[in-house]
Motif scaffolding. Structure first.
Motif, PDB file in Angstrom:
ATOM      1  N   THR A 193       0.342  -1.197  -0.481  1.00 62.86           N
ATOM      2  CA  THR A 193      -0.165  -0.047  -0.349  1.00 62.86           C
ATOM      3  C   THR A 193       0.715   1.133  -0.062  1.00 62.86           C
ATOM      4  OG1 THR A 193      -1.831   0.658   0.369  1.00 62.86           O
ATOM      5  CG2 THR A 193      -0.211   0.737   2.445  1.00 62.86           C
ATOM      6  N   THR A 194       0.243   2.290  -0.179  1.00 60.06           N
ATOM      7  CA  THR A 194       1.360   3.649  -0.748  1.00 60.06           C
ATOM      8  C   THR A 194       1.070   4.661  -0.218  1.00 60.06           C
ATOM      9  OG1 THR A 194       0.468   4.224  -2.299  1.00 60.06           O
ATOM     10  CG2 THR A 194       2.610   3.046  -2.442  1.00 60.06           C
ATOM     11  N   ALA A 195       1.250   5.895   0.878  1.00 62.92           N
ATOM     12  CA  ALA A 195       0.969   7.039   0.808  1.00 62.92           C
ATOM     13  C   ALA A 195       1.586   8.141   0.146  1.00 62.92           C
ATOM     14  CB  ALA A 195       0.995   7.111   2.008  1.00 62.92           C
ATOM     15  N   GLU A 196       1.436   8.551  -0.817  1.00 61.27           N
ATOM     16  CA  GLU A 196       1.795   9.908  -1.365  1.00 61.27           C
ATOM     17  C   GLU A 196       1.611  11.038  -1.191  1.00 61.27           C
ATOM     18  OE1 GLU A 196       2.925   8.563  -5.464  1.00 61.27           O
ATOM     19  OE2 GLU A 196       1.029   7.032  -5.320  1.00 61.27           O
ATOM     20  N   SER A 222       1.551   5.245  -7.444  1.00 63.62           N
ATOM     21  CA  SER A 222       0.109   4.489  -7.580  1.00 63.62           C
ATOM     22  C   SER A 222       0.128   4.241  -9.051  1.00 63.62           C
ATOM     23  CB  SER A 222      -0.854   4.801  -6.759  1.00 63.62           C
ATOM     24  OG  SER A 222      -0.494   4.850  -5.927  1.00 63.62           O
ATOM     25  N   GLY A 260      -3.727   2.816  -3.053  1.00 64.98           N
ATOM     26  CA  GLY A 260      -2.975   4.093  -2.045  1.00 64.98           C
ATOM     27  C   GLY A 260      -3.614   5.429  -2.003  1.00 64.98           C
ATOM     28  N   GLY A 304       0.535  10.938  -6.386  1.00 63.91           N
ATOM     29  CA  GLY A 304      -0.714   9.502  -7.237  1.00 63.91           C
ATOM     30  C   GLY A 304       0.866   8.537  -8.429  1.00 63.91           C
ATOM     31  N   TYR A 318      -1.046  -4.640  -4.757  1.00 61.05           N
ATOM     32  CA  TYR A 318      -1.311  -3.768  -4.617  1.00 61.05           C
ATOM     33  C   TYR A 318      -3.118  -3.733  -3.559  1.00 61.05           C
ATOM     34  CZ  TYR A 318      -0.699   1.108  -4.602  1.00 61.05           C
ATOM     35  OH  TYR A 318      -1.521   2.979  -4.399  1.00 61.05           O
ATOM     36  N   THR A 346      -2.154  -5.766 -10.653  1.00 62.72           N
ATOM     37  CA  THR A 346      -2.375  -5.006  -9.724  1.00 62.72           C
ATOM     38  C   THR A 346      -2.837  -5.907  -8.356  1.00 62.72           C
ATOM     39  OG1 THR A 346      -2.124  -3.333 -11.154  1.00 62.72           O
ATOM     40  CG2 THR A 346      -2.690  -3.525  -9.068  1.00 62.72           C
ATOM     41  N   SER A 390       4.656  -0.855   3.265  1.00 62.93           N
ATOM     42  CA  SER A 390       3.381   0.795   2.795  1.00 62.93           C
ATOM     43  C   SER A 390       5.025   1.190   1.949  1.00 62.93           C
ATOM     44  CB  SER A 390       3.296   0.876   3.420  1.00 62.93           C
ATOM     45  OG  SER A 390       3.949   1.406   4.963  1.00 62.93           O
ATOM     46  N   CYS A 401      -0.521   0.486 -10.857  1.00 61.96           N
ATOM     47  CA  CYS A 401      -1.002   0.181 -11.386  1.00 61.96           C
ATOM     48  C   CYS A 401      -1.345   0.001 -13.007  1.00 61.96           C
ATOM     49  CB  CYS A 401      -2.684   0.647 -11.572  1.00 61.96           C
ATOM     50  SG  CYS A 401      -2.649   0.806  -9.491  1.00 61.96           S
TER      51      CYS A 401
END
Length: 172
Positions: A31-34, A42, A58, A39, A55, A51, A105, A46
């Protein structure tokens, strides 16, 4: 920095393919936090056909308020260290990993440019956190180039470093 980052043969697409394969083989969820990359990490993830196998979620969280409200970054952290700090991305990475109930993450926050921070932090400064099964690794890197260059380099770096960390796990 990992050799993968410096190897020009490893484009973002190639790194994403390698990471997708590694995560799928290991049965791990990402998972991601940008923030500064908006994005783009992400989007790169994707682009892979499989994906959904690796994943989960995001989030793009630009404002300090969103970092606090959505990810639970402590206001004290933002006040003391700013949004572009290893302390902030550490909290972002832990929170998004918990929210998504993922294994891994990536959190990214930085000043892509053209301006740096009010505290004198240079444009091109990007902080990263990789939370792998509850263990966090952080890095701060100063990238050169315009805003788009910094964003592309940050996405590339985040993928290369995670892939290297997962490879180190296999070898260690």
């Amino acid at each position: 920095m990992s050799n993968l980052f410096h190897d020009s043969n490893n484009t973002v697409g190639e790194l994403t393919k390698k990471l997708a394969s590694k995560l799928t083989d290991l049965g791990l969820r990402l998972t991601t936090a940008e923030s500064c990359t908006g994005g783009k990490l992400s989007v790169a993830l994707c682009a892979e056909e499989n994906t959904a196998e690796f994943y989960d979620v995001g989030l793009v969280v630009f404002s300090d308020e969103a970092k606090t409200r959505i990810l639970g970054v402590r206001p004290e952290t933002l006040e003391r260290f700013t949004a572009v700090s290893e302390q902030t991305v550490t909290e972002m990475a832990a929170s998004i990993r918990d929210i998504a109930q993922a294994d891994i993450s990536i959190a990214i926050s930085g000043y892509a440019g053209p301006e740096g921070g009010d505290d004198g932090t240079a444009a091109g400064t990007v902080c990263f956190a990789w939370n792998i099964r509850g263990e966090t690794q952080t890095r701060t890197v100063l990238f050169s180039g315009d805003c788009q260059d910094v964003v592309e380099k940050a996405v590339h770096f985040s993928l290369a470093e995670l892939l290297a960390a997962l490879s180190d796990e296999d070898n260690g």
